[in-house]
Motif scaffolding. Structure first.
Motif, short mmCIF file in Angstrom:
data_model
loop_
_atom_site.label_atom_id
_atom_site.label_comp_id
_atom_site.label_asym_id
_atom_site.label_seq_id
_atom_site.Cartn_x
_atom_site.Cartn_y
_atom_site.Cartn_z
N ALA A 152 0.87 -1.18 0.00
CA ALA A 152 0.00 0.00 0.00
C ALA A 152 0.90 1.23 0.00
O ALA A 152 1.55 1.53 1.00
N MET A 153 0.95 1.93 -1.12
CA MET A 153 1.99 2.93 -1.34
C MET A 153 1.44 4.35 -1.47
O MET A 153 0.62 4.63 -2.34
N PRO A 154 1.88 5.28 -0.62
CA PRO A 154 1.55 6.69 -0.81
C PRO A 154 2.08 7.20 -2.15
O PRO A 154 3.19 6.85 -2.56
N LEU A 155 1.26 8.02 -2.80
CA LEU A 155 1.60 8.53 -4.13
C LEU A 155 1.61 10.04 -4.14
O LEU A 155 1.01 10.70 -3.28
N ARG A 156 2.26 10.60 -5.14
CA ARG A 156 2.10 12.00 -5.49
C ARG A 156 1.04 12.06 -6.59
O ARG A 156 0.91 11.13 -7.38
N TRP A 157 0.29 13.14 -6.62
CA TRP A 157 -0.86 13.17 -7.53
C TRP A 157 -0.47 13.02 -8.99
O TRP A 157 -1.22 12.43 -9.77
N HIS A 158 0.70 13.49 -9.40
CA HIS A 158 1.07 13.36 -10.82
C HIS A 158 1.34 11.90 -11.19
O HIS A 158 1.40 11.56 -12.37
N GLU A 159 1.51 11.04 -10.17
CA GLU A 159 1.71 9.62 -10.43
C GLU A 159 0.39 8.88 -10.69
O GLU A 159 0.41 7.71 -11.07
N VAL A 160 -0.71 9.53 -10.44
CA VAL A 160 -2.02 8.92 -10.68
C VAL A 160 -2.35 9.13 -12.15
O VAL A 160 -2.98 10.11 -12.54
N ASN A 161 -1.89 8.21 -12.98
CA ASN A 161 -2.03 8.33 -14.42
C ASN A 161 -2.19 6.95 -15.04
O ASN A 161 -2.30 5.95 -14.32
N ARG A 162 -2.18 6.88 -16.35
CA ARG A 162 -2.45 5.61 -17.04
C ARG A 162 -1.37 4.56 -16.80
O ARG A 162 -1.61 3.37 -17.01
N LYS A 163 -0.19 4.99 -16.35
CA LYS A 163 0.89 4.02 -16.09
C LYS A 163 0.72 3.31 -14.75
O LYS A 163 1.30 2.25 -14.53
N LEU A 164 -0.04 3.91 -13.86
CA LEU A 164 -0.20 3.34 -12.52
C LEU A 164 -1.03 2.06 -12.56
O LEU A 164 -2.01 1.97 -13.29
N ARG A 165 -0.62 1.09 -11.77
CA ARG A 165 -1.36 -0.15 -11.59
C ARG A 165 -1.55 -0.40 -10.09
O ARG A 165 -0.76 0.09 -9.28
N PRO A 166 -2.57 -1.15 -9.72
CA PRO A 166 -2.79 -1.40 -8.28
C PRO A 166 -1.60 -2.05 -7.60
O PRO A 166 -1.36 -1.84 -6.41
N ASP A 167 -0.83 -2.85 -8.38
CA ASP A 167 0.32 -3.55 -7.81
C ASP A 167 1.64 -2.98 -8.32
O ASP A 167 2.64 -3.69 -8.39
#
Length: 209
Positions: A152-167
């Protein structure tokens, strides 16, 4: 501290993999530090989770609420809204429900507040009911008992994009990522200043647009 390290080693030795946390600290157990929106896709595509997360972020920016985001280590995302211990759990749940209903109004084809999976019709469930005394969420950085040991990983908002996967983050790469970042992207949820009254007034306008 040494006590914390010893406690974590004890937990690991007991073969406890996931660690779940409450929304409030021990010194003020009835006043949560954050309101959480748990985006639960079930059978919905993760790209819809991304779209909804961005919509929540945009809405909260519009009304003056800071937001923080993390993967759950499972299939969805957690959106955390700092409260500075200004609300009760009941009021936090109402805030979460109001935000969720605005987003469902904006994105009715992919978002829902219907809890029963069979009635969601492939939409992402925005779960605001996690905001309650004694309710738990997967803690940041905890391992989940799933293939690949996702974190369970904290993110920066710019990382919330099409490259992100749940795992995207797991037991193999989590330490390297945090060493590279040098700081916790979500730690400010514990002390970010927030004007909840002004945000609620602005949110009320969202229902009439």
């Amino acid at each position: 501290s040494s006590d914390l390290i010893e406690s974590l080693l004890y937990i690991a030795n007991m073969a406890t993999i996931p660690i779940h946390i409450q929304h409030a600290r021990l010194t003020s157990p009835q006043q949560p530090d954050w309101c959480v929106l748990d985006l639960d896709p079930k059978d919905a595509p993760f790209e819809h989770v991304i779209t909804i997360a961005k919509a929540i972020h945009s809405l909260c920016e519009d009304i003056g609420l800071p937001t923080y985001v993390k993967t759950t280590g499972s299939t969805g995302l957690h959106i955390l809204i700092p409260l500075q211990q200004q609300l009760s759990f009941d009021n936090s749940r109402v805030l979460g429900e109001l935000l969720a209903r605005v987003i469902v109004q904006q994105l009715p084809e992919i978002a829902t507040t219907i809890r029963t999976p069979s009635r969601r019709k492939g939409r992402v469930y925005i779960d605001y009911l996690q905001n309650g005394a004694g309710k738990l969420i997967a803690s940041p950085y905890c391992l989940r008992p799933l293939p690949g040991a996702p974190v369970a990983m904290p993110l920066r908002w710019h990382e919330v994009n099409r490259k992100l996967r749940p795992d995207s983050y797991n037991i193999r790469n989590a330490m390297r990522r945090m060493a590279r970042l040098g700081e916790d992207p979500n730690i400010a949820v514990l002390n970010s200043e927030v004007d909840i009254l002004s945000a609620l007034e602005a949110l009320g306008d969202s229902f009439t647009r």
